[in-house]
Design a protein around this motif. Structure first.
Motif, PDB file in Angstrom:
ATOM      1  N   GLY A  10       0.820  -1.214   0.000  1.00 36.87           N
ATOM      2  CA  GLY A  10       0.000   0.000   0.000  1.00 36.87           C
ATOM      3  C   GLY A  10       0.848   1.255   0.000  1.00 36.87           C
ATOM      4  N   GLY A  11       1.923   1.248   0.776  1.00 39.14           N
ATOM      5  CA  GLY A  11       2.820   2.402   0.804  1.00 39.14           C
ATOM      6  C   GLY A  11       3.478   2.635  -0.548  1.00 39.14           C
ATOM      7  N   ALA A  12       3.922   1.556  -1.183  1.00 40.37           N
ATOM      8  CA  ALA A  12       4.543   1.682  -2.508  1.00 40.37           C
ATOM      9  C   ALA A  12       3.533   2.187  -3.535  1.00 40.37           C
ATOM     10  CB  ALA A  12       5.120   0.341  -2.947  1.00 40.37           C
ATOM     11  N   THR A  13       2.317   1.661  -3.474  1.00 43.28           N
ATOM     12  CA  THR A  13       1.273   2.118  -4.400  1.00 43.28           C
ATOM     13  C   THR A  13       0.935   3.578  -4.155  1.00 43.28           C
ATOM     14  OG1 THR A  13       0.379  -0.124  -4.469  1.00 43.28           O
ATOM     15  CG2 THR A  13      -1.070   1.643  -5.223  1.00 43.28           C
ATOM     16  N   GLY A  14       0.831   3.971  -2.894  1.00 41.01           N
ATOM     17  CA  GLY A  14       0.560   5.371  -2.560  1.00 41.01           C
ATOM     18  C   GLY A  14       1.667   6.289  -3.026  1.00 41.01           C
ATOM     19  N   LEU A  15       2.907   5.841  -2.877  1.00 42.42           N
ATOM     20  CA  LEU A  15       4.037   6.639  -3.341  1.00 42.42           C
ATOM     21  C   LEU A  15       3.988   6.828  -4.853  1.00 42.42           C
ATOM     22  CD1 LEU A  15       6.725   8.077  -2.738  1.00 42.42           C
ATOM     23  CD2 LEU A  15       7.856   5.863  -3.019  1.00 42.42           C
ATOM     24  N   LEU A  16       3.699   5.749  -5.571  1.00 43.75           N
ATOM     25  CA  LEU A  16       3.584   5.858  -7.037  1.00 43.75           C
ATOM     26  C   LEU A  16       2.438   6.775  -7.428  1.00 43.75           C
ATOM     27  CD1 LEU A  16       4.284   2.193  -8.169  1.00 43.75           C
ATOM     28  CD2 LEU A  16       5.765   4.183  -8.448  1.00 43.75           C
ATOM     29  N   ALA A  17       1.310   6.669  -6.734  1.00 46.88           N
ATOM     30  CA  ALA A  17       0.177   7.551  -7.029  1.00 46.88           C
ATOM     31  C   ALA A  17       0.552   9.001  -6.750  1.00 46.88           C
ATOM     32  CB  ALA A  17      -1.035   7.133  -6.203  1.00 46.88           C
ATOM     33  N   GLY A  18       1.302   9.233  -5.681  1.00 49.52           N
ATOM     34  CA  GLY A  18       1.754  10.586  -5.362  1.00 49.52           C
ATOM     35  C   GLY A  18       2.696  11.138  -6.410  1.00 49.52           C
ATOM     36  N   LEU A  19       3.590  10.274  -6.906  1.00 46.80           N
ATOM     37  CA  LEU A  19       4.504  10.716  -7.965  1.00 46.80           C
ATOM     38  C   LEU A  19       3.750  11.097  -9.235  1.00 46.80           C
ATOM     39  CD1 LEU A  19       7.422   8.160  -7.491  1.00 46.80           C
ATOM     40  CD2 LEU A  19       7.477  10.630  -7.032  1.00 46.80           C
ATOM     41  N   VAL A  20       2.727  10.326  -9.552  1.00 45.79           N
ATOM     42  CA  VAL A  20       1.907  10.643 -10.722  1.00 45.79           C
ATOM     43  C   VAL A  20       1.170  11.961 -10.488  1.00 45.79           C
ATOM     44  CG1 VAL A  20      -0.127   9.923 -12.056  1.00 45.79           C
ATOM     45  CG2 VAL A  20       1.665   8.274 -11.518  1.00 45.79           C
ATOM     46  N   ALA A  21       0.626  12.147  -9.282  1.00 41.71           N
ATOM     47  CA  ALA A  21      -0.107  13.376  -8.976  1.00 41.71           C
ATOM     48  C   ALA A  21       0.804  14.595  -9.030  1.00 41.71           C
ATOM     49  CB  ALA A  21      -0.752  13.265  -7.593  1.00 41.71           C
ATOM     50  N   VAL A  22       2.019  14.443  -8.590  1.00 41.55           N
ATOM     51  CA  VAL A  22       2.971  15.557  -8.609  1.00 41.55           C
ATOM     52  C   VAL A  22       3.428  15.855 -10.032  1.00 41.55           C
ATOM     53  CG1 VAL A  22       5.309  16.234  -7.888  1.00 41.55           C
ATOM     54  CG2 VAL A  22       3.748  15.218  -6.245  1.00 41.55           C
ATOM     55  N   ALA A  23       3.559  14.835 -10.844  1.00 42.10           N
ATOM     56  CA  ALA A  23       4.072  15.017 -12.205  1.00 42.10           C
ATOM     57  C   ALA A  23       3.064  15.696 -13.123  1.00 42.10           C
ATOM     58  CB  ALA A  23       4.468  13.669 -12.790  1.00 42.10           C
ATOM     59  N   LEU A  24       1.784  15.522 -12.892  1.00 38.91           N
ATOM     60  CA  LEU A  24       0.775  16.071 -13.802  1.00 38.91           C
ATOM     61  C   LEU A  24       0.596  17.582 -13.675  1.00 38.91           C
ATOM     62  CD1 LEU A  24      -1.894  13.226 -13.795  1.00 38.91           C
ATOM     63  CD2 LEU A  24      -0.131  13.698 -15.487  1.00 38.91           C
ATOM     64  N   PRO A  25       0.095  18.091 -12.562  1.00 35.93           N
ATOM     65  CA  PRO A  25      -0.085  19.549 -12.500  1.00 35.93           C
ATOM     66  C   PRO A  25       1.198  20.232 -12.042  1.00 35.93           C
ATOM     67  CG  PRO A  25      -1.007  18.575 -10.541  1.00 35.93           C
ATOM     68  CD  PRO A  25      -0.504  17.439 -11.407  1.00 35.93           C
ATOM     69  N   PRO A  26       1.384  21.470 -12.390  1.00 38.22           N
ATOM     70  CA  PRO A  26       2.554  22.175 -11.864  1.00 38.22           C
ATOM     71  C   PRO A  26       2.359  22.410 -10.360  1.00 38.22           C
ATOM     72  CG  PRO A  26       1.199  23.665 -13.159  1.00 38.22           C
ATOM     73  CD  PRO A  26       0.604  22.297 -13.301  1.00 38.22           C
ATOM     74  N   ALA A  27       3.340  21.978  -9.579  1.00 35.03           N
ATOM     75  CA  ALA A  27       3.229  22.113  -8.125  1.00 35.03           C
ATOM     76  C   ALA A  27       4.572  22.535  -7.562  1.00 35.03           C
ATOM     77  CB  ALA A  27       2.797  20.786  -7.512  1.00 35.03           C
ATOM     78  N   SER A  28       4.526  23.236  -6.449  1.00 34.47           N
ATOM     79  CA  SER A  28       5.775  23.633  -5.794  1.00 34.47           C
ATOM     80  C   SER A  28       6.361  22.459  -5.034  1.00 34.47           C
ATOM     81  CB  SER A  28       5.515  24.811  -4.851  1.00 34.47           C
ATOM     82  OG  SER A  28       4.765  24.364  -3.735  1.00 34.47           O
ATOM     83  N   ALA A  29       7.609  22.560  -4.620  1.00 34.10           N
ATOM     84  CA  ALA A  29       8.294  21.467  -3.925  1.00 34.10           C
ATOM     85  C   ALA A  29       7.634  21.155  -2.585  1.00 34.10           C
ATOM     86  CB  ALA A  29       9.763  21.824  -3.716  1.00 34.10           C
ATOM     87  N   VAL A  30       7.158  22.166  -1.887  1.00 31.65           N
ATOM     88  CA  VAL A  30       6.510  21.950  -0.583  1.00 31.65           C
ATOM     89  C   VAL A  30       5.216  21.181  -0.758  1.00 31.65           C
ATOM     90  CG1 VAL A  30       5.456  23.080   1.407  1.00 31.65           C
ATOM     91  CG2 VAL A  30       7.571  23.989   0.437  1.00 31.65           C
ATOM     92  N   ILE A  31       4.414  21.575  -1.714  1.00 34.66           N
ATOM     93  CA  ILE A  31       3.144  20.887  -1.961  1.00 34.66           C
ATOM     94  C   ILE A  31       3.415  19.475  -2.466  1.00 34.66           C
ATOM     95  CG2 ILE A  31       1.072  20.880  -3.384  1.00 34.66           C
ATOM     96  CD1 ILE A  31       1.148  23.939  -3.302  1.00 34.66           C
TER      97      ILE A  31
END
Length: 169
Positions: free
Chosen positions: A66-87
């Motif tokens: 679950g942690g690995a899947t969540g991390l991958l989902a987070g990486l995808v979420a970060v890669a799509l919209p422009p986001a700052s490093a803190v967010i």
């Protein structure tokens, strides 16, 4: 801690072994007895759901997956919209923790419905009337405890010793 498994032919000898383990300063919460359904164990420490099911290994696997899947989902979420490093860091942390939480919960529920894989090899003997004793002992006392058990049943062979036991069951 290491978990030692051994089969005992009848309840009288099991009671003597459990008493001896208690005298050896193995706490009762670290001794578990599994018997055929309907066998009265009286005052012997009966194994509970954590020992009889695959709950603990399933939760451990669920946290990892679950942690690995969540991390991958987070990486995808970060890669799509422009986001700052803190967010982005917050998103990664949140999705990883959420994935680990959901994974452990779902895996734990599944693990509770599955019999313990380590105990399955003893099912025939248990159904034949033998009792399975599980003892969680400190690593440096494994040989001592095995010798104490063999005093009651010289022919007994320790069936299995697990390399590690979770601290919380």
């Amino acid at each position: 801690m290491r978990r030692i498994y051994f089969l005992v032919p009848e309840i009288v000898t099991t009671r003597k072994i459990v008493d001896d383990l208690l005298l050896a300063k193995i706490e009762e919460r670290h001794i578990h007895v599994i018997a055929k359904r309907g066998t009265p164990l009286e005052d012997l420490p009966e194994a509970n759901l954590l020992q009889k099911t695959d709950f603990v290994p399933a939760v451990q696997q669920g946290i990892a997956l679950g942690g690995a899947t969540g991390l991958l989902a987070g990486l995808v979420a970060v890669a799509l919209p422009p986001a700052s490093a803190v967010i982005a860091g917050g998103i990664l942390l949140a999705t990883t923790l959420a994935g680990a939480g959901v994974g452990s919960w779902v895996s734990g529920m599944i693990g509770m419905t599955i019999g313990n894989r380590r105990i399955k090899e003893f099912e025939e003997e248990i159904e034949a009337g033998k009792l399975l004793v599980l003892a969680d002992v400190p690593v440096n006392r494994v040989d001592e405890i095995e010798d104490r058990v063999k005093q009651h049943l010289p022919q007994i062979e320790v069936m299995r010793t697990e390399p590690k036991v979770p601290a919380f069951p």
